[in-house]
Design a protein around this motif. Structure first.
Motif, mmCIF file in Angstrom:
data_model
loop_
_atom_site.group_PDB
_atom_site.id
_atom_site.type_symbol
_atom_site.label_atom_id
_atom_site.label_comp_id
_atom_site.label_asym_id
_atom_site.label_seq_id
_atom_site.Cartn_x
_atom_site.Cartn_y
_atom_site.Cartn_z
ATOM 1 N N SER A 173 66.437 117.945 100.077
ATOM 2 C CA SER A 173 67.438 117.851 98.845
ATOM 3 C C SER A 173 66.867 117.468 97.030
ATOM 4 O O SER A 173 67.359 118.255 96.235
ATOM 5 C CB SER A 173 68.129 117.129 98.761
ATOM 6 N N THR A 174 66.147 116.897 97.422
ATOM 7 C CA THR A 174 65.559 115.991 96.512
ATOM 8 C C THR A 174 64.529 117.701 95.328
ATOM 9 O O THR A 174 64.532 117.387 94.038
ATOM 10 C CB THR A 174 64.787 114.970 96.795
ATOM 11 N N CYS A 175 64.286 118.514 96.202
ATOM 12 C CA CYS A 175 63.248 119.239 95.614
ATOM 13 C C CYS A 175 64.122 120.472 94.748
ATOM 14 O O CYS A 175 64.369 120.855 93.523
ATOM 15 C CB CYS A 175 62.398 120.097 96.694
ATOM 16 N N ILE A 176 65.588 120.454 96.142
ATOM 17 C CA ILE A 176 66.369 121.577 95.444
ATOM 18 C C ILE A 176 67.309 121.017 94.052
ATOM 19 O O ILE A 176 66.905 121.861 92.975
ATOM 20 C CB ILE A 176 66.904 122.192 96.058
ATOM 21 N N THR A 181 66.941 120.950 87.600
ATOM 22 C CA THR A 181 67.495 119.575 86.970
ATOM 23 C C THR A 181 66.597 120.256 85.935
ATOM 24 O O THR A 181 66.159 120.912 84.407
ATOM 25 C CB THR A 181 66.903 119.065 87.089
ATOM 26 N N TYR A 182 65.265 120.445 86.251
ATOM 27 C CA TYR A 182 64.184 121.621 85.045
ATOM 28 C C TYR A 182 64.829 122.489 84.674
ATOM 29 O O TYR A 182 63.816 122.706 83.491
ATOM 30 C CB TYR A 182 62.941 122.213 86.189
ATOM 31 N N LEU A 183 65.169 123.142 85.115
ATOM 32 C CA LEU A 183 65.500 124.395 85.409
ATOM 33 C C LEU A 183 66.361 124.250 84.100
ATOM 34 O O LEU A 183 66.124 125.158 82.697
ATOM 35 C CB LEU A 183 66.495 125.808 86.130
ATOM 36 N N GLY A 241 61.231 125.958 85.855
ATOM 37 C CA GLY A 241 62.147 125.054 87.570
ATOM 38 C C GLY A 241 61.352 124.997 88.297
ATOM 39 O O GLY A 241 61.252 124.153 89.460
ATOM 40 N N ILE A 242 60.687 126.082 88.830
ATOM 41 C CA ILE A 242 59.955 126.539 89.850
ATOM 42 C C ILE A 242 58.142 125.407 89.941
ATOM 43 O O ILE A 242 58.559 124.389 91.125
ATOM 44 C CB ILE A 242 59.321 127.659 90.581
ATOM 45 N N LEU A 243 57.756 125.036 88.769
ATOM 46 C CA LEU A 243 57.147 124.079 88.717
ATOM 47 C C LEU A 243 57.288 122.843 88.713
ATOM 48 O O LEU A 243 56.987 122.004 88.890
ATOM 49 C CB LEU A 243 56.775 123.915 87.066
ATOM 50 N N GLY A 244 59.018 122.563 88.545
ATOM 51 C CA GLY A 244 59.888 121.174 88.185
ATOM 52 C C GLY A 244 59.647 120.754 89.865
ATOM 53 O O GLY A 244 59.277 120.786 90.058
ATOM 54 N N ALA A 245 59.411 121.747 90.495
ATOM 55 C CA ALA A 245 59.869 121.408 91.437
ATOM 56 C C ALA A 245 58.809 121.022 92.676
ATOM 57 O O ALA A 245 58.580 119.843 93.736
ATOM 58 C CB ALA A 245 60.470 122.886 92.234
ATOM 59 N N LEU A 246 57.415 122.053 92.670
ATOM 60 C CA LEU A 246 56.940 121.526 92.734
ATOM 61 C C LEU A 246 56.084 120.590 92.452
ATOM 62 O O LEU A 246 54.801 119.286 93.547
ATOM 63 C CB LEU A 246 55.225 122.888 92.687
ATOM 64 N N THR A 479 58.231 113.187 86.483
ATOM 65 C CA THR A 479 58.020 113.059 87.419
ATOM 66 C C THR A 479 57.535 111.536 88.033
ATOM 67 O O THR A 479 58.497 110.928 88.783
ATOM 68 C CB THR A 479 57.639 114.094 88.470
ATOM 69 N N THR A 480 56.404 111.277 87.355
ATOM 70 C CA THR A 480 55.636 110.081 87.847
ATOM 71 C C THR A 480 56.544 108.534 87.272
ATOM 72 O O THR A 480 57.547 108.184 87.487
ATOM 73 C CB THR A 480 54.398 110.444 86.684
ATOM 74 N N SER A 481 57.699 109.137 85.547
ATOM 75 C CA SER A 481 58.956 108.082 85.229
ATOM 76 C C SER A 481 59.916 108.297 86.040
ATOM 77 O O SER A 481 60.242 106.650 86.429
ATOM 78 C CB SER A 481 59.098 108.524 84.039
ATOM 79 N N VAL A 482 60.084 108.931 86.926
ATOM 80 C CA VAL A 482 61.941 109.044 87.797
ATOM 81 C C VAL A 482 60.929 108.440 88.195
ATOM 82 O O VAL A 482 61.654 107.333 89.269
ATOM 83 C CB VAL A 482 62.222 110.681 88.051
ATOM 84 N N GLY A 483 59.442 107.907 89.719
ATOM 85 C CA GLY A 483 59.303 107.385 90.148
ATOM 86 C C GLY A 483 58.963 106.262 90.470
ATOM 87 O O GLY A 483 59.369 105.658 91.297
ATOM 88 N N LEU A 484 58.338 105.623 88.871
ATOM 89 C CA LEU A 484 58.346 105.086 88.697
ATOM 90 C C LEU A 484 59.675 103.897 88.753
ATOM 91 O O LEU A 484 59.932 102.705 88.679
ATOM 92 C CB LEU A 484 57.437 104.284 87.656
ATOM 93 N N ILE A 485 60.747 104.345 88.042
ATOM 94 C CA ILE A 485 62.688 103.644 87.678
ATOM 95 C C ILE A 485 62.468 103.696 89.509
ATOM 96 O O ILE A 485 63.516 102.378 89.923
ATOM 97 C CB ILE A 485 62.694 105.225 86.471
#
Length: 493
Positions: A173-176, A181-183, A241-246, A479-485
């Motif tokens: 679910s997180t990947c999708i 979101t990045y799309l 969007g694909i790169l964002g998921a990866l 992505t690192t910022s989301v993870g840090l939050i």
């Protein structure tokens, strides 16, 4: 042809090095086994029984019980308190430890091949300084393309693992969600005016459309352009969007390791500053593409006491590429520290478990410790693959965009004053030559190749690789910022 011949020699030498020295000298293996990484050993059954005060003869198998199945002895299972005071032993990571880990072969191949690619690229760039590229193909770009393909393939294979099994519903679910979101974010970015965010896609599209139309006209085909701008931007957004998921779980993993490092070095402010600078560098790289903040400030504004701006436009492009390279190199230098922070998760798990009530089986306890080291190469790939992509993309952006490493100190020569292809009578086909047909065919093929190369001009490559480099830096930081939050929120709770 001299440069092409030199590139072939370099390629053959590197292939020979890969075959002969690759199995004996590996930079990837050195990063894991020679940088002081320490792993934690799980306690044996005897140690757990002793700490839990369980008699050894109490858990022996009953007579007449089930014997070994499929040639494997039955695993003895017993329960111990979660609050058991277990002191984990440590051991240095060695070659024999990592050679059997999952994804070790893929990790070693990616890192070592990247090292070979950087060597080929560096030698080619140095050679090209004295013998500029004319009509030859730059073979180092093929090496860089292979590295990008390997990186995307490995990130894709790691992401696919989250879609297997019934226990990874949250990861899927997180990947999708992050992919969509990045799309959406990429669609918004693609409509931003070039005067604000200079991605170079407008110039690339106009150049490609004009050159492709001219090429099709020469081939006898009437066309106003190969594709509409909306269609191209849609596929670009889809790829974003694909790169964002990866990049999602690699970014979350890096954020977790960064948070653990900050807690470990809470008393050493200088190291904390270095770690935070390393974390914020992708954001600084993103700013370099915001025109009013970066280009206008450095190449247009004239400060008091100066007669000209700080940088020329070409020097600004060189600074931007150098900033990406230096930022990625710093992340590679700090890679052992981040990996050690990951390995320390085994110790942190035992410390957190001591605060819990209830009991746990010996097998579950041992798996909780062993799994950390078992997935070391997976985590290493998640850390290093995005960095390699950003580094290689900056190389391709510089070379295919026809920039120079010395742009900070001098301007490139004017192509109108120094034409790359001076007139040469040797290119004229002799009608009385016995090989007239072969020479004519070669000339026609060369002409068609030159026409095709004119479609993908420097402006096109600047737009493609400039945007790709910027987007990878943006997604990496996001992505690192989301993870840090996420880490800061749950650690507070």
């Amino acid at each position: 042809m001299a440069l092409l011949g030199a590139q072939l020699v370099i390629t053959l030498v590197m292939i020979s090095v890969i075959q002969k020295l690759g199995p004996h000298f590996s930079f990837a293996r050195w990063l894991l086994c020679s940088t002081g990484l320490v792993r934690y050993l799980y306690p044996t059954d005897a140690e757990l029984k002793q700490l839990a005060s369980i008699p050894k003869d109490k858990l022996k198998a009953k007579k007449g019980g089930k014997g070994p199945q499929n040639g494997k002895p039955n695993v003895e299972t017993f329960h111990v308190p979660r609050s058991l005071d277990v002191q984990l032993e440590t051991a240095k990571v060695t070659r024999l430890d990592v050679i059997h880990l999952r994804y070790y072969t893929e990790y070693q191949w990616l890192v070592d091949f990247t090292v070979y690619t950087v060597i080929v690229y560096t030698v080619t760039e140095v050679y090209q300084t004295w013998f500029p590229l004319k009509d030859e193909v730059n073979l180092s770009m093929m090496w860089c393309t292979l590295v990008l393909l390997f990186s995307v393939k490995l990130l894709l294979s790691l992401t696919v693992q989250y879609f297997k099994g019934e226990e990874s519903v949250g990861e899927r679910s997180t990947c999708i969600v992050m992919g969509f979101t990045y799309l959406l974010i990429s669609m918004v970015i693609l409509i931003v005016d070039e005067n604000t965010l200079e991605l170079g896609l407008e110039d690339a599209y106009n150049s490609f459309n004009k050159s492709a139309s001219a090429f099709l006209t020469k081939q006898g085909l009437n066309s106003s352009g190969p594709a509409s701008k909306i269609v191209l931007k849609f596929f670009i957004a889809l790829w974003c969007g694909i790169l964002g998921a990866l990049f999602t779980f690699p970014g979350l993993r890096v954020a977790k390791m960064h948070w653990d490092l900050l807690k470990y070095y809470r008393e050493r402010k200088m190291i904390q500053i270095l770690l935070n600078l390393n974390f914020a560098l992708p954001f600084i790289l993103i700013i370099f593409w915001i025109k009013p903040v970066a280009r206008t400030y450095l190449t247009v504004r004239v400060f008091s006491g100066w007669t000209q701006p700080l940088l020329t436009p070409h020097g600004f492009e060189t600074l931007r590429i150098l900033a990406v390279v230096l930022a990625m190199c710093l992340k590679l230098v700090l890679m052992p520290s981040y990996l050690q922070a990951y390995l320390d998760m085994a110790y942190n798990r035992t410390q957190e478990q001591k605060k819990e009530a209830g009991r746990i089986t010996n097998v579950e306890f041992q798996k909780k410790i062993a799994a950390v080291f078992y997935y070391l190469c997976v985590v290493t790939l998640q850390y290093v693959a995005p960095i390699i992509m950003c580094l290689i993309l900056s190389f391709m952006y510089k070379t295919l965009g026809e920039y120079s490493w010395g742009g900070l100190f001098k301007e490139p020569p004017d192509p109108n004053e120094c034409p790359l292809t001076p007139p040469n009578d040797k290119n004229t086909i002799d009608p009385f030559s016995s090989s007239e047909s072969i020479a004519q065919s070669a000339a026609e093929f060369h002409l068609a190749l030159e026409n095709l190369k004119s479609v993908f001009s420097a402006e096109v490559f600047r737009g493609i690789f400039g945007f790709w480099t910027w987007w990878c830096c943006f997604v990496y930081f996001a992505t690192t910022s989301v993870g840090l939050i996420y880490q800061s929120y749950f650690s507070t709770i």
